[in-house]
Design an enzyme around this catalytic site. Structure first.
Site, PDB file in Angstrom:
ATOM      1  N   THR A   1       0.847  -1.195   0.000  1.00  0.00           N
ATOM      2  CA  THR A   1       0.000   0.000   0.000  1.00  0.00           C
ATOM      3  C   THR A   1       0.882   1.245   0.000  1.00  0.00           C
ATOM      4  O   THR A   1       2.027   1.211   0.447  1.00  0.00           O
ATOM      5  CB  THR A   1      -0.918   0.051   1.234  1.00  0.00           C
TER       6      THR A   1
ATOM      7  N   ARG B   1      14.338   2.704   0.640  1.00  0.00           N
ATOM      8  CA  ARG B   1      13.544   3.241  -0.481  1.00  0.00           C
ATOM      9  C   ARG B   1      12.926   4.585  -0.074  1.00  0.00           C
ATOM     10  O   ARG B   1      12.358   4.727   0.999  1.00  0.00           O
ATOM     11  CB  ARG B   1      12.436   2.253  -0.852  1.00  0.00           C
ATOM     12  N   VAL B   2      13.059   5.574  -0.932  1.00  0.00           N
ATOM     13  CA  VAL B   2      12.442   6.872  -0.692  1.00  0.00           C
ATOM     14  C   VAL B   2      11.396   7.085  -1.778  1.00  0.00           C
ATOM     15  O   VAL B   2      11.667   6.859  -2.959  1.00  0.00           O
ATOM     16  CB  VAL B   2      13.510   7.990  -0.709  1.00  0.00           C
ATOM     17  N   GLY B   3      10.203   7.492  -1.378  1.00  0.00           N
ATOM     18  CA  GLY B   3       9.124   7.717  -2.343  1.00  0.00           C
ATOM     19  C   GLY B   3       9.081   9.155  -2.819  1.00  0.00           C
ATOM     20  O   GLY B   3      10.062   9.903  -2.725  1.00  0.00           O
TER      21      GLY B   3
ATOM     22  N   THR C   1      -0.649  11.560  -3.521  1.00  0.00           N
ATOM     23  CA  THR C   1      -0.615  10.310  -2.769  1.00  0.00           C
ATOM     24  C   THR C   1      -0.718   9.175  -3.801  1.00  0.00           C
ATOM     25  O   THR C   1      -1.142   9.405  -4.935  1.00  0.00           O
ATOM     26  CB  THR C   1      -1.779  10.202  -1.758  1.00  0.00           C
ATOM     27  N   GLY C   2      -0.341   7.983  -3.395  1.00  0.00           N
ATOM     28  CA  GLY C   2      -0.378   6.869  -4.341  1.00  0.00           C
ATOM     29  C   GLY C   2       1.023   6.449  -4.759  1.00  0.00           C
ATOM     30  O   GLY C   2       1.999   6.747  -4.059  1.00  0.00           O
TER      31      GLY C   2
HETATM   32  N1  GLY Z   1       3.244   8.276  -2.264  1.00  0.00           N
HETATM   33  C1  GLY Z   1       3.841   7.625  -1.184  1.00  0.00           C
HETATM   34  C2  GLY Z   1       4.941   6.743  -1.543  1.00  0.00           C
HETATM   35  O1  GLY Z   1       5.006   6.261  -2.650  1.00  0.00           O
HETATM   36  O2  GLY Z   1       5.793   6.507  -0.711  1.00  0.00           O
END
Ligand code: GLY
Length: 362
Positions: free
Chosen positions: A211, A242-244, A265-266
């Site tokens: 998620t 990991r960086v989003g 978001t997403g």
């Molecule tokens: N949009 C949040 C993530 O991908 O970390």
């Protein structure tokens, strides 16, 4: 898109003699032409992703009482960061594949065009507040990993174990269900299972699948000053480190005080690859309405995702969702998702409420 052409079209379609007029919202430099005429209701207005109704309420009250918009949005999202019931943000957020919660957050202050962010921050409750400290107290924009954790300690943020018991159980379930060929036994594989374990899933964790939940929040005050922030525990079960998109200025969050703010978001990887929030703000600058700008950017993301086969279904639609949020300097706001059903939160003179997001696909 030809920006100058669109800007002229925007001004013409608004039927407003904007240049030099009182009520101009854009602050043009000497000899320049203001980009925006006031067409919306003006601020204060606060918007957020659908999980932020309490955040927009708090931030709106703060702005009404004279707080700076950056302080207001960071304080607002702090409610969700501290809520273990939201398993996509802060305490209780789903951890990485090692069972460690790593947080990403960013904040941007329109009046100074300063930004601060943290990536893969561990053991700290309020990542957005740490990002704000980066903005306020350093000449840097982004601090990550152990450096971010030490920076937080230096500023007096206490160490906190961010893994709630519920998030640990959901992570453990994911780990046990990962493969029938490893040594972790899920419930169906066990020889003896007297507990008959049932893991209750929380918000942001409808299943043990990956998620991407997050909170984005943007605010404009009565004078047209804009700030925004985005904070998240990021992709569940991610590869450690990991960086989003959330801490990346221009991807998960962006502010241009002459135009407005945007956030996402997403699926963060797709947002990063399209500079999502920056693209939304530039689309608004070129004359698109906020929700139109969000749809425009999402269409681009959907199109590019077709270049990566595993991201696209046979119907050509992305297999993932992204939601973009936009708040224009004159108080007009909008949001769009890939698919219908999403809502975003708004607080303004009419009170607080959830509003349906536009969507790219039916
Ligand atoms: N949009 C949040 C993530 O991908 O970390």
């Amino acid at each position: 898109m030809n920006t100058e052409h669109s800007r002229r079209a925007f001004l013409a379609s608004g039927g407003v003699a904007a240049i030099g007029a009182a009520g101009l919202v854009g602050s043009a430099g000497a000899g320049e032409v203001g980009a925006f005429s006031r067409r919306g209701p003006g601020g204060p207005v606060v918007i957020s992703s659908g999980n932020g109704i309490r955040a927009v309420e708090r931030a709106y009250q703060m702005v009404i009482n004279g707080a700076d918009t950056a302080l207001a949005v960071v304080s607002g999202v702090g409610i969700v960061e501290a809520d273990p019931g939201d398993m996509s943000v802060g305490y209780g957020g789903l951890p990485n594949e090692d069972g460690v919660v790593q947080l990403d957050a960013s904040v941007m202050h329109g009046p100074t065009h300063k930004a601060g962010s943290v990536g893969a921050l561990e053991d700290t409750l309020h990542a957005a507040q740490v990002a704000l400290k980066v903005l306020q107290t350093t000449d840097h924009v982004m601090i990550v990993g152990d450096g971010a954790r030490r920076f937080a300690r230096a500023h007096g943020f206490p160490a906190k174990d961010m893994l709630s018991d519920q998030a640990r159980k959901v992570w453990l379930k994911w780990k046990m269900n990962n493969s029938s060929r490893d040594d972790w036994l899920d419930e169906s594989e066990r020889d003896w299972n007297p507990e008959g374990t049932q893991v209750a899933m929380g918000k942001g964790s409808e299943s043990a699948a990956f998620t991407y939940g997050t909170i984005h929040c943007g605010a404009v005050d009565g004078g047209g000053d804009v700030s925004a922030c985005t904070t998240t525990s990021g992709l569940s079960y991610k590869i450690p480190g990991r960086v989003g998109d959330s801490p990346i200025i221009g991807a998960g969050m962006y502010v241009d005080n002459e135009v407005g703010s945007a956030g996402a978001t997403g699926r963060g990887e797709s947002v990063i690859q399209s500079c999502g929030a920056f693209a939304v703000v530039r689309a608004m600058e070129s004359g698109m309405e906020p929700s139109e700008a969000c749809v425009h950017v999402l269409r681009g993301i959907a199109k590019k995702s077709r270049l990566q086969k595993r991201l696209t279904g046979n119907d050509g639609r992305p297999k993932f969702n992204v939601i973009m949020y936009a708040l224009r300097k004159d108080g007009v706001h909008g949001s769009a998702a890939m698919f219908p059903g999403a809502k975003y939160a708004v607080a303004d003179g009419q009170g607080s409420r959830k509003v349906a997001c536009a969507s790219v696909f039916e």
